[in-house]
Design a protein around this motif. Structure first.
Motif, mmCIF file in Angstrom:
data_model
loop_
_atom_site.group_PDB
_atom_site.id
_atom_site.type_symbol
_atom_site.label_atom_id
_atom_site.label_comp_id
_atom_site.label_asym_id
_atom_site.label_seq_id
_atom_site.Cartn_x
_atom_site.Cartn_y
_atom_site.Cartn_z
ATOM 1 N N THR A 257 0.828 -1.208 0.000
ATOM 2 C CA THR A 257 0.000 0.000 0.000
ATOM 3 C C THR A 257 0.862 1.259 0.000
ATOM 4 N N ILE A 258 1.963 1.237 0.759
ATOM 5 C CA ILE A 258 2.883 2.380 0.786
ATOM 6 C C ILE A 258 3.439 2.660 -0.607
ATOM 7 N N ASP A 259 3.967 1.631 -1.262
ATOM 8 C CA ASP A 259 4.553 1.814 -2.589
ATOM 9 C C ASP A 259 3.516 2.288 -3.598
ATOM 10 N N THR A 260 2.319 1.691 -3.549
ATOM 11 C CA THR A 260 1.256 2.060 -4.483
ATOM 12 C C THR A 260 0.794 3.489 -4.244
ATOM 13 N N SER A 261 0.621 3.860 -2.977
ATOM 14 C CA SER A 261 0.150 5.210 -2.640
ATOM 15 C C SER A 261 1.172 6.269 -3.033
ATOM 16 N N ILE A 262 2.455 5.983 -2.783
ATOM 17 C CA ILE A 262 3.515 6.924 -3.159
ATOM 18 C C ILE A 262 3.486 7.186 -4.656
ATOM 19 N N LYS A 263 3.350 6.119 -5.438
ATOM 20 C CA LYS A 263 3.315 6.256 -6.897
ATOM 21 C C LYS A 263 2.096 7.069 -7.337
ATOM 22 N N TYR A 264 0.922 6.730 -6.786
ATOM 23 C CA TYR A 264 -0.315 7.396 -7.210
ATOM 24 C C TYR A 264 -0.310 8.873 -6.846
ATOM 25 N N ILE A 265 0.050 9.188 -5.598
ATOM 26 C CA ILE A 265 0.036 10.588 -5.147
ATOM 27 C C ILE A 265 1.100 11.392 -5.884
ATOM 28 N N GLU A 266 2.294 10.815 -6.041
ATOM 29 C CA GLU A 266 3.377 11.520 -6.740
ATOM 30 C C GLU A 266 3.007 11.811 -8.187
ATOM 31 N N THR A 267 2.389 10.833 -8.851
ATOM 32 C CA THR A 267 2.025 11.000 -10.260
ATOM 33 C C THR A 267 0.871 11.976 -10.434
ATOM 34 N N THR A 268 -0.090 11.927 -9.519
ATOM 35 C CA THR A 268 -1.326 12.686 -9.683
ATOM 36 C C THR A 268 -1.231 14.111 -9.147
ATOM 37 N N TYR A 269 -0.544 14.306 -8.035
ATOM 38 C CA TYR A 269 -0.632 15.597 -7.346
ATOM 39 C C TYR A 269 0.693 16.341 -7.141
ATOM 40 N N VAL A 270 1.835 15.640 -7.194
ATOM 41 C CA VAL A 270 3.104 16.265 -6.815
ATOM 42 C C VAL A 270 3.900 16.697 -8.048
ATOM 43 N N ALA A 271 4.271 17.978 -8.069
ATOM 44 C CA ALA A 271 5.134 18.477 -9.147
ATOM 45 C C ALA A 271 6.551 17.982 -8.917
ATOM 46 N N ASP A 272 7.361 17.994 -9.967
ATOM 47 C CA ASP A 272 8.726 17.485 -9.870
ATOM 48 C C ASP A 272 9.527 18.219 -8.794
ATOM 49 N N ASN A 273 9.383 19.542 -8.726
ATOM 50 C CA ASN A 273 10.124 20.307 -7.714
ATOM 51 C C ASN A 273 9.475 20.238 -6.334
ATOM 52 N N GLY A 274 8.323 19.550 -6.247
ATOM 53 C CA GLY A 274 7.637 19.438 -4.965
ATOM 54 C C GLY A 274 7.944 18.156 -4.219
ATOM 55 N N ILE A 275 8.767 17.281 -4.813
ATOM 56 C CA ILE A 275 9.099 15.999 -4.177
ATOM 57 C C ILE A 275 9.758 16.177 -2.803
ATOM 58 N N PRO A 276 10.748 17.096 -2.644
ATOM 59 C CA PRO A 276 11.380 17.255 -1.322
ATOM 60 C C PRO A 276 10.397 17.642 -0.214
ATOM 61 N N ILE A 277 9.515 18.608 -0.486
ATOM 62 C CA ILE A 277 8.581 19.063 0.550
ATOM 63 C C ILE A 277 7.491 18.020 0.805
ATOM 64 N N PHE A 278 7.131 17.260 -0.218
ATOM 65 C CA PHE A 278 6.167 16.167 -0.071
ATOM 66 C C PHE A 278 6.724 15.102 0.854
ATOM 67 N N THR A 279 7.961 14.667 0.611
ATOM 68 C CA THR A 279 8.583 13.651 1.460
ATOM 69 C C THR A 279 8.837 14.187 2.866
ATOM 70 N N ALA A 280 9.216 15.457 2.966
ATOM 71 C CA ALA A 280 9.446 16.063 4.286
ATOM 72 C C ALA A 280 8.170 16.052 5.110
ATOM 73 N N THR A 281 7.036 16.307 4.466
ATOM 74 C CA THR A 281 5.751 16.307 5.163
ATOM 75 C C THR A 281 5.398 14.912 5.652
ATOM 76 N N ILE A 282 5.625 13.901 4.811
ATOM 77 C CA ILE A 282 5.373 12.514 5.213
ATOM 78 C C ILE A 282 6.179 12.167 6.458
ATOM 79 N N PHE A 283 7.463 12.483 6.417
ATOM 80 C CA PHE A 283 8.342 12.142 7.537
ATOM 81 C C PHE A 283 7.997 12.944 8.795
#
Length: 286
Positions: A157-183
């Protein structure tokens, strides 16, 4: 593929760090909580735009990040329970064979390729993960079977959710802040648990635990960061990325265990390593 290579290396370093935790008697759960704070800081440092809390909260991926944050620390805890009750080999089998979930999702949801060569590679990958991870003394107890089942579906579920959310909602330059929020969500959850233990006088932390957590956090962050970068790369299918990533981590971790920690491999492990190399080749060329 360079991002995928870095993700594999970082994920394998997590294995080494956990091994060193046992050697130096570092409290694993406390280090995990510290790790999430360190990983969050790495994300904030990597992010090259102004940080506004309101923008983060209002972003489309925010609730997905909250979900993943809770899931991250929950699955880490399940991993700990599984390793204690059933052994590390069962943890590796359950968590890495969960690759079938994001692979199936990628083929179904994104109409990714599913030719004979690729399917053969994926099947060989699952067999390779099992054979590489299994040990001669691995046994399953029906009473504890729920642990690897939860770990299997949780990791998938983690791997699938990461792929879906990253593809659908996260811009390329938004990956660092997205991962920071998760952590950060995972860190806050861990602090709440540790606070409860502190109130019960079951909590004491030392410098080596903090240091170990920081080291774990750095490699943990970059394992996710580079995986997301690899998934975000054009003309690269997620089913291919997840298959290569999981099989390579198991294979590399097993070899490091052999040469660095003097772990013994049985004949099935060597067959698994051979099948892993074949499966990676098939899936990559497909």
């Amino acid at each position: 593929m360079i991002n995928l290579l870095f993700s594999i290396i970082a994920s394998t370093l997590i294995f080494i760090v956990f091994k060193l935790f046992n050697k130096y008697n570092i409290n694993t759960f406390q280090a995990i909580v510290v790790n999430y704070f360190a990983a969050c800081v790495c994300g904030l440092i990597t992010y090259d735009s102004p940080i506004h809390i309101q923008d983060i909260v209002q972003s489309q991926w925010f609730y997905g990040a909250i979900f993943l944050g809770f899931l991250f620390i929950s699955i880490f805890y399940i991993m700990a329970l599984t390793s204690q009750k059933l052994g590390l080999s069962v943890v590796s089998v359950a968590s890495k064979m969960s690759v079938v979930i994001p692979v199936a999702f990628g083929i179904y949801a994104y109409q990714e390729g599913a030719g004979v060569q690729k399917i053969t590679g994926i099947i060989l990958a699952l067999i390779a993960v099992y054979l590489t991870s299994i040990k001669s003394n691995t046994t399953f107890s029906l009473k504890s079977l729920w642990l690897p089942i939860i770990l299997f579906f949780g990791s998938g579920t983690i791997d699938t959710s990461i792929k879906y959310i990253e593809t659908t909602y996260v811009a390329d330059n938004g990956i660092p802040i997205f991962t920071a929020t998760i952590f950060s969500i995972a860190a806050i959850t861990g602090v709440l648990i540790l606070t409860t233990k502190a109130l019960k006088k079951q909590f004491a932390i030392n410098f080596k635990t903090i240091f170990g957590g920081i080291v774990l956090g750095v490699v943990n962050y970059y394992s996710i960061f580079f995986l997301l970068k690899a998934l975000n790369f054009e003309n690269t299918e997620s089913s291919t990325i997840f298959t290569i990533n999981n099989v390579a981590i198991v294979m590399l971790s097993t070899l490091i265990g052999l040469f660095l920690f003097k772990e013994k491999l049985i004949f099935k492990n060597w067959i698994g390593i051979g099948l892993a190399i074949i499966s990676i080749t098939l899936v990559t060329l497909a």
